[in-house]
Every structure is written in C-alpha cells, then in structure tokens.
Write a protein that holds these residues in place. Structure first.
Motif, PDB file in Angstrom:
ATOM      1  N   VAL A  59     -11.457  -0.897 -13.358  1.00 24.36           N
ATOM      2  CA  VAL A  59     -10.359  -0.900 -14.448  1.00 24.36           C
ATOM      3  C   VAL A  59      -9.021  -0.756 -13.743  1.00 24.36           C
ATOM      4  O   VAL A  59      -7.811  -1.262 -14.256  1.00 24.36           O
ATOM      5  CB  VAL A  59     -10.656   0.350 -15.342  1.00 24.36           C
ATOM      6  N   ALA A  60      -8.848  -0.367 -12.661  1.00 23.42           N
ATOM      7  CA  ALA A  60      -7.580  -0.150 -11.865  1.00 23.42           C
ATOM      8  C   ALA A  60      -7.825  -0.104 -10.485  1.00 23.42           C
ATOM      9  O   ALA A  60      -8.627   0.534  -9.925  1.00 23.42           O
ATOM     10  CB  ALA A  60      -6.741   1.114 -12.643  1.00 23.42           C
ATOM     11  N   PHE A  61      -6.814  -0.658  -9.891  1.00 18.99           N
ATOM     12  CA  PHE A  61      -6.432  -0.529  -8.265  1.00 18.99           C
ATOM     13  C   PHE A  61      -5.103  -0.554  -7.875  1.00 18.99           C
ATOM     14  O   PHE A  61      -4.165  -1.582  -8.521  1.00 18.99           O
ATOM     15  CB  PHE A  61      -7.231  -1.739  -7.850  1.00 18.99           C
ATOM     16  N   LEU A  62      -4.483   0.227  -7.110  1.00 18.64           N
ATOM     17  CA  LEU A  62      -3.282   0.580  -6.817  1.00 18.64           C
ATOM     18  C   LEU A  62      -3.229   0.750  -5.065  1.00 18.64           C
ATOM     19  O   LEU A  62      -3.973   1.536  -4.814  1.00 18.64           O
ATOM     20  CB  LEU A  62      -2.722   1.423  -7.443  1.00 18.64           C
ATOM     21  N   ARG A  63      -2.349  -0.051  -4.424  1.00 18.65           N
ATOM     22  CA  ARG A  63      -2.076  -0.048  -3.346  1.00 18.65           C
ATOM     23  C   ARG A  63      -0.656   0.435  -2.969  1.00 18.65           C
ATOM     24  O   ARG A  63       0.403  -0.329  -3.295  1.00 18.65           O
ATOM     25  CB  ARG A  63      -2.831  -1.069  -2.466  1.00 18.65           C
ATOM     26  N   VAL A  64      -0.175   1.704  -2.064  1.00 20.87           N
ATOM     27  CA  VAL A  64       0.965   1.770  -1.534  1.00 20.87           C
ATOM     28  C   VAL A  64       0.996   1.915  -0.370  1.00 20.87           C
ATOM     29  O   VAL A  64       0.524   2.862   0.439  1.00 20.87           O
ATOM     30  CB  VAL A  64       1.423   3.148  -2.344  1.00 20.87           C
ATOM     31  N   PRO A  65       1.931   0.763   0.375  1.00 25.03           N
ATOM     32  CA  PRO A  65       1.836   0.797   1.930  1.00 25.03           C
ATOM     33  C   PRO A  65       3.070   2.019   2.485  1.00 25.03           C
ATOM     34  O   PRO A  65       3.835   1.564   3.068  1.00 25.03           O
ATOM     35  CB  PRO A  65       2.682  -0.357   2.155  1.00 25.03           C
ATOM     36  N   VAL A  66       2.455   3.229   2.422  1.00 18.63           N
ATOM     37  CA  VAL A  66       3.377   4.313   3.015  1.00 18.63           C
ATOM     38  C   VAL A  66       3.317   4.365   4.476  1.00 18.63           C
ATOM     39  O   VAL A  66       4.346   4.716   5.554  1.00 18.63           O
ATOM     40  CB  VAL A  66       2.866   5.687   2.693  1.00 18.63           C
ATOM     41  N   ARG A  67       2.213   3.906   5.240  1.00 17.39           N
ATOM     42  CA  ARG A  67       2.129   3.748   6.668  1.00 17.39           C
ATOM     43  C   ARG A  67       2.542   4.956   7.441  1.00 17.39           C
ATOM     44  O   ARG A  67       3.219   4.872   8.146  1.00 17.39           O
ATOM     45  CB  ARG A  67       2.996   2.746   7.091  1.00 17.39           C
ATOM     46  N   PRO A  68       1.567   6.035   7.068  1.00 16.29           N
ATOM     47  CA  PRO A  68       1.996   7.564   7.721  1.00 16.29           C
ATOM     48  C   PRO A  68       1.650   7.366   9.356  1.00 16.29           C
ATOM     49  O   PRO A  68       2.042   8.018  10.058  1.00 16.29           O
ATOM     50  CB  PRO A  68       0.986   8.414   7.102  1.00 16.29           C
ATOM     51  N   GLY A  69       0.853   6.324   9.497  1.00 16.67           N
ATOM     52  CA  GLY A  69       0.387   6.109  11.006  1.00 16.67           C
ATOM     53  C   GLY A  69       1.478   5.765  11.933  1.00 16.67           C
ATOM     54  O   GLY A  69       1.606   6.240  13.146  1.00 16.67           O
ATOM     55  N   ASN A  73      -2.386   2.817   7.384  1.00 16.43           N
ATOM     56  CA  ASN A  73      -1.348   1.943   6.762  1.00 16.43           C
ATOM     57  C   ASN A  73      -1.096   2.116   5.346  1.00 16.43           C
ATOM     58  O   ASN A  73       0.218   1.936   5.182  1.00 16.43           O
ATOM     59  CB  ASN A  73      -1.996   0.398   7.170  1.00 16.43           C
ATOM     60  N   ALA A  74      -1.902   2.419   4.523  1.00 17.36           N
ATOM     61  CA  ALA A  74      -1.390   2.636   3.180  1.00 17.36           C
ATOM     62  C   ALA A  74      -2.526   3.613   2.574  1.00 17.36           C
ATOM     63  O   ALA A  74      -3.496   3.831   3.044  1.00 17.36           O
ATOM     64  CB  ALA A  74      -1.839   0.907   2.393  1.00 17.36           C
ATOM     65  N   ILE A  75      -2.007   3.806   1.244  1.00 17.31           N
ATOM     66  CA  ILE A  75      -2.919   4.640   0.606  1.00 17.31           C
ATOM     67  C   ILE A  75      -3.353   3.800  -0.917  1.00 17.31           C
ATOM     68  O   ILE A  75      -2.548   3.107  -1.436  1.00 17.31           O
ATOM     69  CB  ILE A  75      -2.257   5.989   0.136  1.00 17.31           C
ATOM     70  N   ARG A  76      -4.738   4.044  -1.193  1.00 17.12           N
ATOM     71  CA  ARG A  76      -5.232   3.185  -2.181  1.00 17.12           C
ATOM     72  C   ARG A  76      -5.986   3.999  -3.648  1.00 17.12           C
ATOM     73  O   ARG A  76      -6.450   5.262  -2.996  1.00 17.12           O
ATOM     74  CB  ARG A  76      -6.279   2.403  -1.848  1.00 17.12           C
ATOM     75  N   LEU A  77      -5.795   3.695  -4.582  1.00 10.74           N
ATOM     76  CA  LEU A  77      -6.534   4.502  -5.628  1.00 10.74           C
ATOM     77  C   LEU A  77      -7.438   3.357  -6.497  1.00 10.74           C
ATOM     78  O   LEU A  77      -6.905   2.140  -6.700  1.00 10.74           O
ATOM     79  CB  LEU A  77      -5.543   4.663  -6.662  1.00 10.74           C
ATOM     80  N   MET A  78      -8.688   3.692  -6.498  1.00 13.89           N
ATOM     81  CA  MET A  78      -9.720   2.774  -7.302  1.00 13.89           C
ATOM     82  C   MET A  78     -10.029   3.484  -8.595  1.00 13.89           C
ATOM     83  O   MET A  78     -10.554   4.729  -8.132  1.00 13.89           O
ATOM     84  CB  MET A  78     -10.669   2.413  -6.415  1.00 13.89           C
ATOM     85  N   ILE A  79     -10.093   3.043  -9.502  1.00 14.09           N
ATOM     86  CA  ILE A  79     -10.810   3.678 -10.902  1.00 14.09           C
ATOM     87  C   ILE A  79     -11.770   2.698 -11.440  1.00 14.09           C
ATOM     88  O   ILE A  79     -11.402   1.608 -11.424  1.00 14.09           O
ATOM     89  CB  ILE A  79      -9.539   4.026 -11.868  1.00 14.09           C
ATOM     90  N   LYS A  80     -13.040   3.327 -11.662  1.00 11.31           N
ATOM     91  CA  LYS A  80     -14.085   2.207 -12.202  1.00 11.31           C
ATOM     92  C   LYS A  80     -14.628   3.102 -13.424  1.00 11.31           C
ATOM     93  O   LYS A  80     -14.768   4.472 -13.428  1.00 11.31           O
ATOM     94  CB  LYS A  80     -15.024   2.003 -11.171  1.00 11.31           C
TER      95      LYS A  80
END
Length: 229
Positions: free
Chosen positions: A38-48, A17-24
C-alpha cells in the motif's frame, strides 16, 4: 464461512545508500494469505558517504535520518500500522556513533532500530522469498545482494544453504574508493572456491543499483578519474 483477518505491517531498511519504508496489508482467510503493498518510500540519505570516509555519521546526515524516520512514523500512524521492524545494515554497523544515532532516532520517532549482521541480511533475503524464483530445484545458485556498504552472497545447492558470506564491498564504498585490497582478494578467492565445488551456478541478484548497472560503472570511472587528476 471463513472470517477475513486483516492487519497492516511495515518494514524499514536503513542502508548505506538510502532508507526505505514498505507498508503492506495482510489479509488472511483460513490458509489463504494475501500481501498487498500500500505504500513505499525511499529517501537517499546516504549515511555511508560519511561513515566510509570519516568513520562516523555527521550531524547533517544524522539530522536527515532523524527527519526521515519521524516522517516514516507519521506515515505509519496514518496507515494504522500495527507492527513495524526496522533494520540497519553496513553503515550503521561501522559508524562509531551508530548507537547514539539509533537512540536519538528512537527518542524522536519512537521507532526501534536493530543493527543486523551481514549473515542476518542473507537470511532475510531468503525469508523474503528469494528461493521462490528458483526454476530448477536440482541446480546450484548464487544469491547475491549488492548494497551500498556490503555484498551478501548465499550458495544454494539442492534447495539447501551450503555457504554464505558477507563482504565489505558495496556501491557507496566503491564510489569512496574505500574497499580494501585484501577484501577484494578474499572475495575473488572465495568465489573461486565456491565455483570449484558447486559450479556451474546460476545467479539471482538483488539491489537497487542493479537497475542501472551501466550508469553506475560509468559514474565510478568518472569519480576515479577526477580523484586521480
């Protein structure tokens, strides 16, 4: 006096459904370790959406995946990330061109992606702290992670893993009406067997779609109504 050690790590989840990046930021002093997001980003590309309908990731979504991962690469450089792990799950497992997409992303962003099995997903859920929410160590629990392409379930009894399964049942598959009947029946049969052996059980669930379960089911009903009409 203990010296403070500091490093910045990142994790990337490429889901159906989405790709997510978490940085700690990880700070440690002796045996004391602190993890600070320190950062979180979600991009709803939905390759499925492509994979479950056509069997492969189309150029449109492949382009968005590449652009998002290039963006993630720049963000990690800005935060001076020292190490990153990137995992892809159900959609990339099923995609006929999954290997090509992964190679293309690596060429463009420098990010190496590992495609993991459903069983590996369940292991990561527990390693990430799933067992920390247990309040009764003598009880039996179902750990359920609902994804876009698959659902992972772990059965825990006396703080031990006693059973685990991954089912090709996920929110994006359901919206596309691509869940096979035999998979649904196996899902019901397996849960029934688990309950007969370990019931009663408490359930601990994870997954972004669980935040808005009512709107999700209403959306499915609306989509199916349109398809039938």
């Amino acid at each position: 006096m203990l010296s403070m050690k500091f490093k910045t790590l990142a994790a990337i989840d490429i889901g159906s459904n989405a790709i997510r990046l978490m940085i700690k930021n990880i700070e440690s002093a002796g045996a004391v370790v602190e993890y600070n997001k320190v950062a979180f980003l979600r991009v709803p590309v939905r390759p499925g959406e492509d994979v479950f309908e056509k069997g492969y990731i189309g150029r449109g979504k492949a382009y968005r995946l590449n652009e998002a991962m290039i963006g993630f690469s720049h963000i990690m450089k800005a935060y001076k990330v020292s190490a990153c792990m990137a995992y892809a799950t159900s959609a990339m497992r099923d995609a006929q061109n999954g290997h090509e997409i992964i190679e293309e992303i690596y060429r463009n962003s420098g990010i190496e992606i590992s495609v993991i099995s459903g069983n590996k997903e369940t292991e990561i859920i527990l390693e990430a702290g799933g067992s920390c929410v247990v309040t009764d160590v003598t009880a039996n629990y179902l750990y359920v992670d609902v994804g876009g392409g698959s659902t992972e379930i772990i059965v825990r009894s006396n703080m031990q893993n006693v059973a685990a399964r991954s089912f090709q049942i996920g929110t994006v598959r359901m919206l596309a009406d691509k869940v096979e009947r035999r998979e649904r029946e196996e899902f019901k049969r397996w849960l029934k067997d688990v309950y007969e052996q370990y019931g009663p059980l408490s359930m601990i669930a994870s997954g972004g779609i669980l935040i808005r379960p009512l709107s999700f089911w209403e959306n499915i009903r609306e989509r199916r109504s349109v398809i039938r009409n």
